[in-house]
Design an enzyme around this catalytic site. Sequence first.
Site, short mmCIF file in Angstrom:
data_model
loop_
_atom_site.label_atom_id
_atom_site.label_comp_id
_atom_site.label_asym_id
_atom_site.label_seq_id
_atom_site.Cartn_x
_atom_site.Cartn_y
_atom_site.Cartn_z
N GLY A 156 -10.46 10.40 -14.28
CA GLY A 156 -11.90 10.34 -14.50
C GLY A 156 -12.38 9.33 -15.51
O GLY A 156 -13.59 9.05 -15.58
N PRO A 198 -4.90 9.13 -14.25
CA PRO A 198 -5.87 8.03 -14.22
C PRO A 198 -5.69 7.15 -12.99
O PRO A 198 -4.57 6.93 -12.52
CB PRO A 198 -5.54 7.24 -15.49
CG PRO A 198 -4.10 7.51 -15.75
CD PRO A 198 -3.81 8.89 -15.21
N ARG A 247 -8.85 4.64 -11.65
CA ARG A 247 -9.76 3.52 -11.88
C ARG A 247 -9.49 2.77 -13.18
O ARG A 247 -9.53 1.54 -13.21
CB ARG A 247 -11.19 4.06 -11.90
CG ARG A 247 -12.25 2.99 -12.04
CD ARG A 247 -13.64 3.59 -12.28
NE ARG A 247 -13.89 4.81 -11.59
CZ ARG A 247 -14.59 4.93 -10.47
NH1 ARG A 247 -15.14 3.87 -9.94
NH2 ARG A 247 -14.76 6.11 -9.90
N CYS A 272 -23.79 -5.01 10.18
CA CYS A 272 -25.11 -4.67 10.74
C CYS A 272 -25.66 -3.39 10.15
O CYS A 272 -25.77 -2.38 10.86
CB CYS A 272 -25.02 -4.49 12.24
SG CYS A 272 -24.12 -5.76 13.03
N TYR A 282 -10.71 1.72 -5.67
CA TYR A 282 -11.63 2.21 -4.64
C TYR A 282 -12.34 1.06 -3.92
O TYR A 282 -13.47 1.18 -3.50
CB TYR A 282 -12.65 3.19 -5.25
CG TYR A 282 -11.98 4.31 -6.01
CD1 TYR A 282 -11.23 5.27 -5.34
CD2 TYR A 282 -12.06 4.39 -7.40
CE1 TYR A 282 -10.59 6.30 -6.03
CE2 TYR A 282 -11.41 5.41 -8.10
CZ TYR A 282 -10.69 6.36 -7.41
OH TYR A 282 -10.05 7.35 -8.09
N1 LLP Z 1 -7.27 13.27 -9.94
C1 LLP Z 1 -8.02 13.86 -8.98
C2 LLP Z 1 -7.76 15.24 -8.61
C3 LLP Z 1 -9.05 13.12 -8.38
O1 LLP Z 1 -9.80 13.69 -7.44
C4 LLP Z 1 -9.28 11.77 -8.76
C5 LLP Z 1 -10.34 10.98 -8.14
C6 LLP Z 1 -8.45 11.22 -9.76
C7 LLP Z 1 -7.47 11.99 -10.33
C8 LLP Z 1 -8.61 9.81 -10.24
O2 LLP Z 1 -9.83 9.60 -10.83
P1 LLP Z 1 -10.16 8.24 -11.63
O3 LLP Z 1 -9.28 8.20 -12.85
O4 LLP Z 1 -9.89 7.12 -10.72
O5 LLP Z 1 -11.58 8.38 -11.95
N2 LLP Z 1 -14.50 6.52 -4.53
C9 LLP Z 1 -15.11 6.81 -5.81
C10 LLP Z 1 -14.19 7.57 -6.73
C11 LLP Z 1 -13.66 8.87 -6.16
C12 LLP Z 1 -12.70 9.56 -7.08
C13 LLP Z 1 -12.05 10.71 -6.43
N3 LLP Z 1 -11.10 11.41 -7.21
C14 LLP Z 1 -15.60 5.51 -6.41
O6 LLP Z 1 -15.45 4.46 -5.80
O7 LLP Z 1 -16.18 5.51 -7.49
#
Ligand code: LLP
Length: 414
Positions: free
Chosen positions: A239, A274, A276, A343, A372
Amino acid sequence: MSTFTYLDSELHCDGVSLATIARAEGTPLYVYSAAAIRERYRAIDEAFGDYPHRLHYALKANSALAIVRVLRDLGSAADANSIWEIDLALRAGFPPADIVFTGVGKAGHELERAVPMGLKAINVESAGELERVESLAARAGVRARVAIRINPDIDARSHPHISTGLKINKFGVPAAEARELIAAIGRRSHLSLVAVHVHVGSQITTIEPLRNAASFVADLAADLRRAGTPLEYVDLGGGLGISYDGQAVVSARDYVTALVDAIRPTGLPIVSEPGRAIVGPAGVLVASVVDVKPRTAASEFAVIDAGMTELMRPALYSAYHRIDPVRQAADQRRQYEIVGPVCESSDVVGRDRELTPLAVGDLVAIRDAGAYGSAMASNYNRRPLPLEVMVDDGQWRVVRRRQTVDDLVALERE
Ligand code: LLP
Protein backbone atom coordinates in the site's frame (compact mmCIF):
# COMPACT_ATOMS: atom_id res chain seq x y z
CA MET A 1 20.33 8.55 -7.61
CA SER A 2 18.29 9.87 -10.50
CA THR A 3 17.18 7.08 -12.76
CA PHE A 4 15.64 9.07 -15.59
CA THR A 5 17.66 12.18 -16.38
CA TYR A 6 18.35 14.48 -19.29
CA LEU A 7 21.85 14.27 -20.77
CA ASP A 8 22.44 16.65 -23.69
CA SER A 9 18.71 17.44 -23.68
CA GLU A 10 17.78 13.77 -24.16
CA LEU A 11 16.08 11.64 -21.57
CA HIS A 12 18.21 8.69 -20.45
CA CYS A 13 17.67 5.71 -18.17
CA ASP A 14 20.79 5.11 -16.09
CA GLY A 15 22.92 6.57 -18.89
CA VAL A 16 21.17 4.75 -21.74
CA SER A 17 19.35 6.93 -24.28
CA LEU A 18 15.62 6.20 -24.49
CA ALA A 19 15.64 7.44 -28.08
CA THR A 20 18.26 4.84 -28.99
CA ILE A 21 16.13 2.04 -27.54
CA ALA A 22 13.01 3.37 -29.27
CA ARG A 23 14.82 3.62 -32.61
CA ALA A 24 15.95 0.01 -32.31
CA GLU A 25 12.72 -1.54 -31.04
CA GLY A 26 9.90 0.80 -32.01
CA THR A 27 7.23 2.14 -29.70
CA PRO A 28 5.29 1.81 -27.47
CA LEU A 29 7.73 0.18 -25.08
CA TYR A 30 8.36 -0.01 -21.38
CA VAL A 31 11.84 0.66 -20.02
CA TYR A 32 12.75 -0.49 -16.50
CA SER A 33 15.83 0.31 -14.46
CA ALA A 34 17.22 -2.67 -12.56
CA ALA A 35 19.30 -0.27 -10.43
CA ALA A 36 16.20 1.66 -9.35
CA ILE A 37 14.37 -1.54 -8.47
CA ARG A 38 17.31 -2.67 -6.34
CA GLU A 39 17.64 0.69 -4.66
CA ARG A 40 13.94 0.94 -3.85
CA TYR A 41 13.77 -2.61 -2.51
CA ARG A 42 16.79 -1.99 -0.31
CA ALA A 43 15.40 1.30 1.00
CA ILE A 44 12.39 -0.52 2.44
CA ASP A 45 14.34 -3.58 3.54
CA GLU A 46 17.08 -1.61 5.29
CA ALA A 47 14.58 0.66 7.06
CA PHE A 48 13.60 -2.36 9.19
CA GLY A 49 17.12 -2.39 10.65
CA ASP A 50 17.51 -5.54 12.70
CA TYR A 51 13.78 -5.94 13.33
CA PRO A 52 12.76 -9.40 12.02
CA HIS A 53 10.87 -9.01 8.75
CA ARG A 54 10.43 -10.31 5.23
CA LEU A 55 9.41 -8.40 2.12
CA HIS A 56 7.03 -10.33 -0.12
CA TYR A 57 7.05 -8.39 -3.39
CA ALA A 58 3.46 -8.06 -4.68
CA LEU A 59 3.74 -9.72 -8.08
CA LYS A 60 0.55 -8.10 -9.31
CA ALA A 61 2.36 -4.76 -9.61
CA ASN A 62 4.60 -6.13 -12.34
CA SER A 63 5.44 -9.79 -12.76
CA ALA A 64 7.84 -9.55 -15.70
CA LEU A 65 10.22 -12.45 -15.04
CA ALA A 66 13.25 -10.20 -15.42
CA ILE A 67 11.97 -7.89 -12.69
CA VAL A 68 10.90 -10.72 -10.42
CA ARG A 69 14.34 -12.33 -10.75
CA VAL A 70 16.08 -9.09 -9.79
CA LEU A 71 13.99 -9.01 -6.62
CA ARG A 72 14.47 -12.69 -5.82
CA ASP A 73 18.23 -12.22 -6.13
CA LEU A 74 17.99 -9.47 -3.49
CA GLY A 75 16.34 -11.89 -1.08
CA SER A 76 12.73 -10.88 -1.66
CA ALA A 77 9.91 -13.34 -1.11
CA ALA A 78 6.64 -13.18 -3.11
CA ASP A 79 2.98 -12.27 -2.71
CA ALA A 80 0.87 -14.03 -5.35
CA ASN A 81 -2.76 -13.22 -6.08
CA SER A 82 -3.63 -16.21 -8.26
CA ILE A 83 -2.41 -19.71 -8.98
CA TRP A 84 -0.88 -18.28 -12.13
CA GLU A 85 1.18 -15.79 -10.15
CA ILE A 86 2.24 -18.72 -7.95
CA ASP A 87 3.36 -20.59 -11.07
CA LEU A 88 5.24 -17.49 -12.19
CA ALA A 89 6.92 -17.22 -8.79
CA LEU A 90 7.96 -20.89 -8.87
CA ARG A 91 9.35 -20.39 -12.37
CA ALA A 92 11.31 -17.39 -11.13
CA GLY A 93 12.86 -19.62 -8.48
CA PHE A 94 10.95 -18.79 -5.31
CA PRO A 95 10.46 -21.84 -3.09
CA PRO A 96 6.82 -22.40 -1.99
CA ALA A 97 7.79 -21.48 1.57
CA ASP A 98 8.60 -17.97 0.29
CA ILE A 99 5.18 -17.40 -1.27
CA VAL A 100 1.99 -16.09 0.33
CA PHE A 101 -1.24 -16.63 -1.57
CA THR A 102 -3.58 -13.65 -1.23
CA GLY A 103 -6.78 -12.75 -3.07
CA VAL A 104 -10.47 -12.36 -2.48
CA GLY A 105 -11.62 -15.00 -4.95
CA LYS A 106 -9.52 -18.14 -4.99
CA ALA A 107 -11.23 -20.67 -7.25
CA GLY A 108 -11.53 -24.33 -6.26
CA HIS A 109 -8.93 -25.44 -8.79
CA GLU A 110 -6.50 -22.80 -7.52
CA LEU A 111 -6.82 -23.96 -3.93
CA GLU A 112 -6.65 -27.58 -4.97
CA ARG A 113 -3.17 -27.00 -6.33
CA ALA A 114 -2.07 -24.45 -3.73
CA VAL A 115 -3.01 -26.30 -0.54
CA PRO A 116 -0.59 -29.25 -0.86
CA MET A 117 2.27 -27.00 -2.06
CA GLY A 118 3.56 -26.00 1.34
CA LEU A 119 3.21 -22.26 0.84
CA LYS A 120 4.24 -19.87 3.60
CA ALA A 121 0.55 -19.06 4.04
CA ILE A 122 -2.78 -18.97 2.31
CA ASN A 123 -4.30 -15.65 3.32
CA VAL A 124 -7.91 -16.65 3.83
CA GLU A 125 -10.66 -14.11 3.19
CA SER A 126 -13.82 -15.77 4.57
CA ALA A 127 -15.23 -18.54 6.75
CA GLY A 128 -16.27 -20.43 3.63
CA GLU A 129 -12.81 -20.25 2.14
CA LEU A 130 -11.32 -21.51 5.41
CA GLU A 131 -13.58 -24.55 5.23
CA ARG A 132 -12.63 -25.23 1.63
CA VAL A 133 -8.93 -25.01 2.50
CA GLU A 134 -9.43 -27.39 5.40
CA SER A 135 -11.21 -30.05 3.42
CA LEU A 136 -8.56 -29.91 0.67
CA ALA A 137 -5.84 -30.16 3.33
CA ALA A 138 -7.57 -33.16 4.89
CA ARG A 139 -7.87 -34.78 1.48
CA ALA A 140 -4.17 -34.18 0.77
CA GLY A 141 -3.18 -35.28 4.28
CA VAL A 142 -1.42 -32.01 5.08
CA ARG A 143 -1.77 -29.25 7.62
CA ALA A 144 -2.31 -26.02 5.67
CA ARG A 145 -0.69 -22.85 6.97
CA VAL A 146 -3.27 -20.10 6.93
CA ALA A 147 -3.44 -16.41 7.76
CA ILE A 148 -6.76 -14.67 8.27
CA ARG A 149 -7.21 -11.47 6.30
CA ILE A 150 -9.09 -9.07 8.50
CA ASN A 151 -11.07 -6.09 7.34
CA PRO A 152 -10.23 -3.50 10.00
CA ASP A 153 -12.71 -0.89 8.72
CA ILE A 154 -9.97 1.70 8.17
CA ASP A 155 -10.19 4.37 5.49
CA ALA A 156 -7.01 4.38 3.37
CA ARG A 157 -8.00 7.75 1.91
CA SER A 158 -6.77 6.60 -1.48
CA HIS A 159 -8.80 6.38 -4.68
CA PRO A 160 -12.06 4.50 -3.93
CA HIS A 161 -11.20 1.84 -6.53
CA ILE A 162 -8.05 0.89 -4.66
CA SER A 163 -9.13 1.37 -1.03
CA THR A 164 -9.80 -2.04 0.44
CA GLY A 165 -9.99 -1.70 4.22
CA LEU A 166 -13.52 -0.39 4.76
CA LYS A 167 -16.39 -2.58 5.92
CA ILE A 168 -18.17 -1.89 2.64
CA ASN A 169 -15.25 -3.30 0.62
CA LYS A 170 -15.30 -6.93 -0.47
CA PHE A 171 -12.04 -7.81 1.27
CA GLY A 172 -11.35 -9.87 4.37
CA VAL A 173 -13.30 -11.00 7.39
CA PRO A 174 -14.92 -8.39 9.65
CA ALA A 175 -12.95 -7.97 12.86
CA ALA A 176 -15.85 -9.19 15.03
CA GLU A 177 -16.15 -12.44 13.09
CA ALA A 178 -12.42 -12.98 12.91
CA ARG A 179 -11.94 -13.91 16.57
CA GLU A 180 -14.48 -16.71 16.33
CA LEU A 181 -12.94 -17.97 13.13
CA ILE A 182 -9.48 -17.94 14.67
CA ALA A 183 -10.68 -19.79 17.77
CA ALA A 184 -12.18 -22.45 15.52
CA ILE A 185 -8.85 -22.98 13.70
CA GLY A 186 -7.31 -24.25 16.92
CA ARG A 187 -9.76 -27.16 16.86
CA ARG A 188 -9.01 -28.18 13.25
CA SER A 189 -6.36 -30.80 12.75
CA HIS A 190 -5.58 -29.84 9.14
CA LEU A 191 -5.11 -26.12 9.63
CA SER A 192 -2.53 -24.10 11.43
CA LEU A 193 -2.95 -20.39 11.97
CA VAL A 194 0.34 -18.63 11.30
CA ALA A 195 -0.62 -14.95 10.99
CA VAL A 196 -3.24 -12.30 10.73
CA HIS A 197 -3.19 -10.16 7.60
CA VAL A 198 -4.43 -6.70 6.69
CA HIS A 199 -4.13 -4.67 3.50
CA VAL A 200 -6.14 -1.47 3.62
CA GLY A 201 -5.44 -0.11 0.16
CA SER A 202 -2.89 0.97 -2.39
CA GLN A 203 -1.23 4.29 -3.26
CA ILE A 204 -1.57 5.40 0.36
CA THR A 205 0.34 8.65 0.74
CA THR A 206 -0.26 9.50 4.42
CA ILE A 207 0.97 7.59 7.41
CA GLU A 208 -2.20 7.41 9.53
CA PRO A 209 -4.11 4.63 7.75
CA LEU A 210 -0.96 2.48 7.60
CA ARG A 211 -0.15 3.11 11.25
CA ASN A 212 -3.75 2.47 12.33
CA ALA A 213 -3.87 -0.82 10.45
CA ALA A 214 -0.60 -1.93 12.08
CA SER A 215 -1.84 -0.96 15.55
CA PHE A 216 -5.04 -2.85 14.93
CA VAL A 217 -3.04 -5.96 14.08
CA ALA A 218 -0.73 -5.51 17.09
CA ASP A 219 -3.71 -5.31 19.47
CA LEU A 220 -5.30 -8.37 17.94
CA ALA A 221 -2.04 -10.35 18.08
CA ALA A 222 -1.64 -9.46 21.77
CA ASP A 223 -5.23 -10.56 22.48
CA LEU A 224 -4.69 -13.81 20.66
CA ARG A 225 -1.53 -14.55 22.60
CA ARG A 226 -3.38 -13.96 25.87
CA ALA A 227 -6.09 -16.32 24.66
CA GLY A 228 -3.47 -18.99 23.99
CA THR A 229 -3.24 -18.57 20.18
CA PRO A 230 0.27 -17.32 19.44
CA LEU A 231 1.08 -16.23 15.88
CA GLU A 232 4.27 -16.81 13.90
CA TYR A 233 4.25 -13.37 12.27
CA VAL A 234 1.94 -10.54 11.17
CA ASP A 235 1.28 -9.70 7.52
CA LEU A 236 0.68 -5.97 7.05
CA GLY A 237 0.01 -6.05 3.29
CA GLY A 238 1.31 -3.43 0.87
CA GLY A 239 0.00 0.00 0.00
CA LEU A 240 2.89 2.44 0.34
CA GLY A 241 2.26 5.18 -2.22
CA ILE A 242 4.65 7.04 -4.51
CA SER A 243 4.67 10.64 -5.70
CA TYR A 244 3.25 10.78 -9.21
CA ASP A 245 3.12 14.57 -9.29
CA GLY A 246 6.13 15.68 -7.24
CA GLN A 247 4.13 16.38 -4.03
CA ALA A 248 5.63 14.96 -0.86
CA VAL A 249 4.38 11.51 0.20
CA VAL A 250 5.23 9.36 3.20
CA SER A 251 8.78 8.01 2.88
CA ALA A 252 9.76 4.34 3.02
CA ARG A 253 11.67 5.06 6.23
CA ASP A 254 8.72 6.71 8.01
CA TYR A 255 6.41 3.99 6.78
CA VAL A 256 8.59 1.19 8.11
CA THR A 257 9.22 3.03 11.38
CA ALA A 258 5.46 3.28 11.93
CA LEU A 259 4.99 -0.43 11.24
CA VAL A 260 7.84 -1.47 13.51
CA ASP A 261 6.77 0.89 16.33
CA ALA A 262 3.28 -0.56 16.27
CA ILE A 263 4.31 -4.22 16.11
CA ARG A 264 7.44 -4.22 18.33
CA PRO A 265 5.51 -4.78 21.60
CA THR A 266 4.29 -8.12 20.20
CA GLY A 267 7.82 -9.18 19.24
CA LEU A 268 6.40 -10.74 16.07
CA PRO A 269 8.21 -10.68 12.73
CA ILE A 270 6.62 -8.46 10.08
CA VAL A 271 5.71 -9.54 6.58
CA SER A 272 5.22 -6.63 4.19
CA GLU A 273 3.89 -6.88 0.62
CA PRO A 274 5.08 -3.80 -1.26
CA GLY A 275 4.50 -3.58 -4.99
CA ARG A 276 4.18 -0.06 -6.37
CA ALA A 277 6.76 1.51 -4.06
CA ILE A 278 9.44 -0.81 -5.48
CA VAL A 279 8.72 -0.83 -9.21
CA GLY A 280 6.50 2.20 -9.91
CA PRO A 281 9.16 4.90 -10.33
CA ALA A 282 11.58 2.38 -11.89
CA GLY A 283 9.70 2.26 -15.19
CA VAL A 284 8.59 4.54 -18.02
CA LEU A 285 6.35 3.96 -20.98
CA VAL A 286 7.89 5.44 -24.13
CA ALA A 287 5.49 6.39 -26.91
CA SER A 288 5.62 8.23 -30.24
CA VAL A 289 3.43 11.10 -31.32
CA VAL A 290 1.33 9.87 -34.25
CA ASP A 291 -0.84 12.94 -34.85
CA VAL A 292 -1.26 16.52 -33.69
CA LYS A 293 -4.49 18.41 -34.30
CA PRO A 294 -6.31 21.46 -33.01
CA ARG A 295 -8.51 21.15 -29.93
CA THR A 296 -9.39 24.57 -28.50
CA ALA A 297 -8.05 28.03 -29.19
CA ALA A 298 -5.43 27.38 -26.51
CA SER A 299 -4.63 23.70 -26.89
CA GLU A 300 -4.04 20.82 -29.26
CA PHE A 301 -4.51 17.07 -29.19
CA ALA A 302 -1.31 15.07 -29.30
CA VAL A 303 -2.26 11.51 -30.25
CA ILE A 304 0.36 8.98 -29.16
CA ASP A 305 0.80 5.27 -29.90
CA ALA A 306 0.18 4.24 -26.27
CA GLY A 307 -3.06 4.56 -24.38
CA MET A 308 -5.39 2.68 -22.09
CA THR A 309 -4.30 -0.60 -23.63
CA GLU A 310 -0.71 -0.08 -22.49
CA LEU A 311 -1.37 1.99 -19.34
CA MET A 312 -4.90 1.80 -18.03
CA ARG A 313 -4.45 3.90 -14.89
CA PRO A 314 -5.38 7.33 -16.29
CA ALA A 315 -8.57 6.00 -17.92
CA LEU A 316 -9.55 3.81 -14.97
CA TYR A 317 -8.69 5.99 -11.97
CA SER A 318 -8.13 9.39 -13.57
CA ALA A 319 -4.58 8.76 -12.39
CA TYR A 320 -1.96 11.42 -13.06
CA HIS A 321 1.35 10.43 -14.67
CA ARG A 322 3.96 13.00 -15.60
CA ILE A 323 4.66 13.07 -19.34
CA ASP A 324 8.03 14.33 -20.54
CA PRO A 325 9.35 14.84 -24.04
CA VAL A 326 12.28 12.50 -24.67
CA ARG A 327 14.07 15.34 -26.46
CA GLN A 328 13.87 18.66 -24.65
CA ALA A 329 13.47 21.46 -27.15
CA ALA A 330 13.32 25.23 -26.78
CA ASP A 331 11.82 26.97 -23.75
CA GLN A 332 8.59 27.37 -25.63
CA ARG A 333 5.56 25.56 -24.19
CA ARG A 334 2.25 24.55 -25.69
CA GLN A 335 -0.79 23.04 -24.13
CA TYR A 336 -1.74 19.48 -25.06
CA GLU A 337 -4.38 16.93 -24.35
CA ILE A 338 -2.29 13.78 -24.69
CA VAL A 339 -4.51 10.98 -25.89
CA GLY A 340 -4.16 7.33 -26.85
CA PRO A 341 -5.16 5.60 -30.10
CA VAL A 342 -8.04 3.54 -28.68
CA CYS A 343 -11.66 4.16 -29.73
CA GLU A 344 -12.80 5.46 -26.34
CA SER A 345 -13.14 9.02 -25.16
CA SER A 346 -11.76 7.88 -21.80
CA ASP A 347 -8.47 7.07 -23.52
CA VAL A 348 -6.74 10.22 -22.32
CA VAL A 349 -3.22 9.78 -20.96
CA GLY A 350 -2.65 13.35 -19.76
CA ARG A 351 -4.99 16.33 -19.57
CA ASP A 352 -3.94 19.95 -20.06
CA ARG A 353 -0.19 19.36 -20.19
CA GLU A 354 2.30 22.13 -20.90
CA LEU A 355 5.02 20.61 -23.06
CA THR A 356 7.63 21.71 -25.53
CA PRO A 357 6.04 21.75 -29.00
CA LEU A 358 5.36 18.24 -30.28
CA ALA A 359 5.46 16.99 -33.85
CA VAL A 360 4.61 13.65 -35.39
CA GLY A 361 7.44 11.21 -34.69
CA ASP A 362 8.53 12.85 -31.44
CA LEU A 363 8.94 10.60 -28.42
CA VAL A 364 7.39 11.11 -25.00
CA ALA A 365 8.03 9.26 -21.75
CA ILE A 366 5.15 8.55 -19.39
CA ARG A 367 6.70 8.44 -15.97
CA ASP A 368 6.22 6.20 -12.93
CA ALA A 369 4.67 3.49 -15.08
CA GLY A 370 6.58 0.50 -13.67
CA ALA A 371 3.73 -0.65 -11.42
CA TYR A 372 0.26 -1.59 -12.68
CA GLY A 373 1.20 -0.48 -16.20
CA SER A 374 2.29 -3.44 -18.26
CA ALA A 375 0.66 -5.72 -15.67
CA MET A 376 -2.78 -4.31 -16.56
CA ALA A 377 -2.24 -3.99 -20.31
CA SER A 378 -4.77 -5.51 -22.70
CA ASN A 379 -5.21 -6.49 -26.34
CA TYR A 380 -8.22 -4.22 -26.89
CA ASN A 381 -8.39 -3.06 -30.52
CA ARG A 382 -6.13 -6.08 -31.15
CA ARG A 383 -3.21 -4.05 -29.99
CA PRO A 384 -0.16 -6.16 -29.13
CA LEU A 385 1.15 -6.06 -25.57
CA PRO A 386 4.06 -3.62 -25.47
CA LEU A 387 7.67 -4.65 -25.68
CA GLU A 388 9.66 -4.36 -22.45
CA VAL A 389 13.31 -3.45 -21.93
CA MET A 390 15.49 -3.71 -18.84
CA VAL A 391 18.46 -1.40 -18.35
CA ASP A 392 21.11 -2.89 -16.10
CA ASP A 393 24.69 -1.83 -15.57
CA GLY A 394 24.77 0.52 -18.58
CA GLN A 395 23.36 -2.13 -20.95
CA TRP A 396 19.83 -2.61 -22.21
CA ARG A 397 18.07 -5.75 -23.34
CA VAL A 398 14.60 -6.77 -24.44
CA VAL A 399 12.96 -8.77 -21.63
CA ARG A 400 9.65 -9.22 -23.43
CA ARG A 401 9.29 -9.00 -27.19
CA ARG A 402 6.31 -7.37 -28.81
CA GLN A 403 3.38 -9.63 -29.64
CA THR A 404 2.93 -10.50 -33.30
CA VAL A 405 -0.25 -10.98 -35.32
CA ASP A 406 0.31 -14.72 -34.96
CA ASP A 407 0.51 -14.38 -31.17
CA LEU A 408 -2.73 -12.43 -31.22
CA VAL A 409 -4.68 -15.24 -32.88
CA ALA A 410 -2.72 -18.17 -31.48
CA LEU A 411 -5.47 -19.21 -29.08
CA GLU A 412 -8.29 -19.08 -31.59
CA ARG A 413 -9.92 -21.88 -33.58
CA GLU A 414 -11.86 -21.03 -36.71
N1 LLP B 1 -1.03 -6.99 -0.91
C1 LLP B 1 -2.33 -7.13 -1.28
C2 LLP B 1 -3.17 -8.09 -0.58
C3 LLP B 1 -2.83 -6.33 -2.30
O1 LLP B 1 -4.11 -6.45 -2.66
C4 LLP B 1 -1.98 -5.40 -2.97
C5 LLP B 1 -2.48 -4.56 -4.05
C6 LLP B 1 -0.64 -5.32 -2.55
C7 LLP B 1 -0.20 -6.12 -1.51
C8 LLP B 1 0.34 -4.37 -3.18
O2 LLP B 1 -0.02 -3.06 -2.99
P1 LLP B 1 0.97 -1.85 -3.37
O3 LLP B 1 2.15 -1.91 -2.43
O4 LLP B 1 1.38 -2.03 -4.77
O5 LLP B 1 0.14 -0.67 -3.17
N2 LLP B 1 -4.20 -1.25 -10.08
C9 LLP B 1 -4.15 -0.28 -9.00
C10 LLP B 1 -3.57 -0.86 -7.73
C11 LLP B 1 -4.29 -2.09 -7.22
C12 LLP B 1 -3.65 -2.67 -5.99
C13 LLP B 1 -4.24 -3.96 -5.63
N3 LLP B 1 -3.67 -4.60 -4.50
C14 LLP B 1 -3.39 0.93 -9.49
O6 LLP B 1 -2.96 0.96 -10.64
O7 LLP B 1 -3.23 1.90 -8.76
